[in-house]
Design a protein around this motif. Structure first.
Motif, PDB file in Angstrom:
ATOM      1  N   PHE A 165       5.806   1.806  -0.821  1.00  0.00           N
ATOM      2  CA  PHE A 165       4.975   2.334  -1.900  1.00  0.00           C
ATOM      3  C   PHE A 165       3.489   2.117  -1.607  1.00  0.00           C
ATOM      4  CE2 PHE A 165       2.800   1.182  -5.955  1.00  0.00           C
ATOM      5  CZ  PHE A 165       2.751   2.443  -6.523  1.00  0.00           C
ATOM      6  N   THR A 166       3.135   0.924  -1.171  1.00  0.00           N
ATOM      7  CA  THR A 166       1.720   0.603  -0.962  1.00  0.00           C
ATOM      8  C   THR A 166       1.149   1.221   0.318  1.00  0.00           C
ATOM      9  OG1 THR A 166       2.371  -1.513   0.065  1.00  0.00           O
ATOM     10  CG2 THR A 166       1.809  -1.536  -2.292  1.00  0.00           C
ATOM     11  N   LYS A 167       2.003   1.614   1.234  1.00  0.00           N
ATOM     12  CA  LYS A 167       1.524   2.260   2.459  1.00  0.00           C
ATOM     13  C   LYS A 167       1.197   3.735   2.240  1.00  0.00           C
ATOM     14  CE  LYS A 167       3.900  -0.743   5.788  1.00  0.00           C
ATOM     15  NZ  LYS A 167       5.005  -0.832   6.774  1.00  0.00           N
ATOM     16  N   ASP A 168       1.685   4.298   1.154  1.00  0.00           N
ATOM     17  CA  ASP A 168       1.446   5.712   0.860  1.00  0.00           C
ATOM     18  C   ASP A 168      -0.018   5.913   0.473  1.00  0.00           C
ATOM     19  OD1 ASP A 168       1.454   8.344  -0.029  1.00  0.00           O
ATOM     20  OD2 ASP A 168       3.455   8.167  -0.907  1.00  0.00           O
ATOM     21  N   SER A 169      -0.694   6.870   1.106  1.00  0.00           N
ATOM     22  CA  SER A 169      -2.100   7.130   0.798  1.00  0.00           C
ATOM     23  C   SER A 169      -2.288   7.669  -0.619  1.00  0.00           C
ATOM     24  CB  SER A 169      -2.687   8.119   1.805  1.00  0.00           C
ATOM     25  OG  SER A 169      -1.964   9.338   1.806  1.00  0.00           O
TER      26      SER A 169
END
Length: 250
Positions: free
Chosen positions: A138-142
């Protein structure tokens, strides 16, 4: 469920089925109008295919469209599924107890009773690991999206509830009746409204990051305090059920 399309797919399977249930967003309580159907279940390989030299079809995966709806079906052979059940795998528990039933048998009902004895305090590790993996993705998604965030909350709530009660509940709406988290109803409404509402503003990220760490800690604490047993108590009953469904009437 009596959906003709889902029933048709079940009827086309090459082996007898112990059960087929619906997982994914429909089970979790936040399907969008265009959500695909995730069918999960157990098939029963005949004894001659298991003991022969050919590689048995332990897992069958099918994916395609029926009248514009994407339908994904995954079934495991009964032995493989039972072994997963004995390995603190919360995902298979959720499949067994899904209330969205496409196909069932008397043996499925028997399995529901037996599986209660497979729930242990070590299932906490399944939910901790699953939540961490989902959070990292989730947090890696731009452009962080609402849907995976809902999946994270669902996993954490399900794990905490399981550790506290020993009961499997995967529906986020029902879970939140107890958790009363202030953000859940709004997130579900935004996810179900369509793609234009599906991304998360940067201004909300800090709140959800704090909530993730808070709930993850709550899950860890629930696991440590859980009164659930250390190990499954119904392995012999699972073995007996496996032999009976594999061998058929004697």
């Amino acid at each position: 469920m009596t959906d003709p399309q889902l029933q048709a797919i079940v009827s086309e399977q090459p082996y007898p089925l112990l059960f087929v249930t619906i997982s994914g967003a429909h089970l979790y309580g936040f399907p969008s109008p265009d959500s695909d159907y995730d069918l999960r279940g157990v098939h029963i390989l005949p004894a001659r295919e298991v003991v022969g030299l050919s590689e048995p079809r332990e897992t069958i995966e099918l994916s395609g469209f029926r009248d514009g709806r994407e339908i994904d079906l995954v079934t495991h052979d009964v032995k493989k599924f039972f072994l997963l059940l004995l390995k603190k795998n919360g995902y298979v528990l959720e499949q067994i107890y899904s209330p969205l039933v496409v196909h069932t048998t008397p043996e499925h009902e028997e399995l529901k009773e037996i599986a209660k004895g497979c729930v242990t305090r070590h299932h906490v590790h399944h939910y901790l690991g699953f939540a961490e993996t989902q959070w990292n993705l989730f947090t890696k998604d731009s452009s962080p999206r609402v849907k995976p965030l809902l999946y994270i909350y669902r996993v954490l709530f399900t794990g905490i509830h399981l550790m506290r009660t020993g009961q499997v509940e995967a529906n986020l709406v029902r879970l939140n009746e107890g958790f009363k988290h202030p953000a859940i109803a709004d997130l579900i409404a935004r996810k179900m409204a369509g793609p234009e509402q599906a991304t998360l503003p940067d201004t909300e990220m800090g709140f959800h990051e704090r909530e993730y760490h808070r709930l993850r800690n709550e899950l860890e604490q629930a696991g440590q305090k859980s009164g659930l047993p250390e190990a499954p108590s119904t392995r012999d009953a699972l073995n007996d059920l496996l032999v009976r469904v594999r061998m058929g009437p004697q």
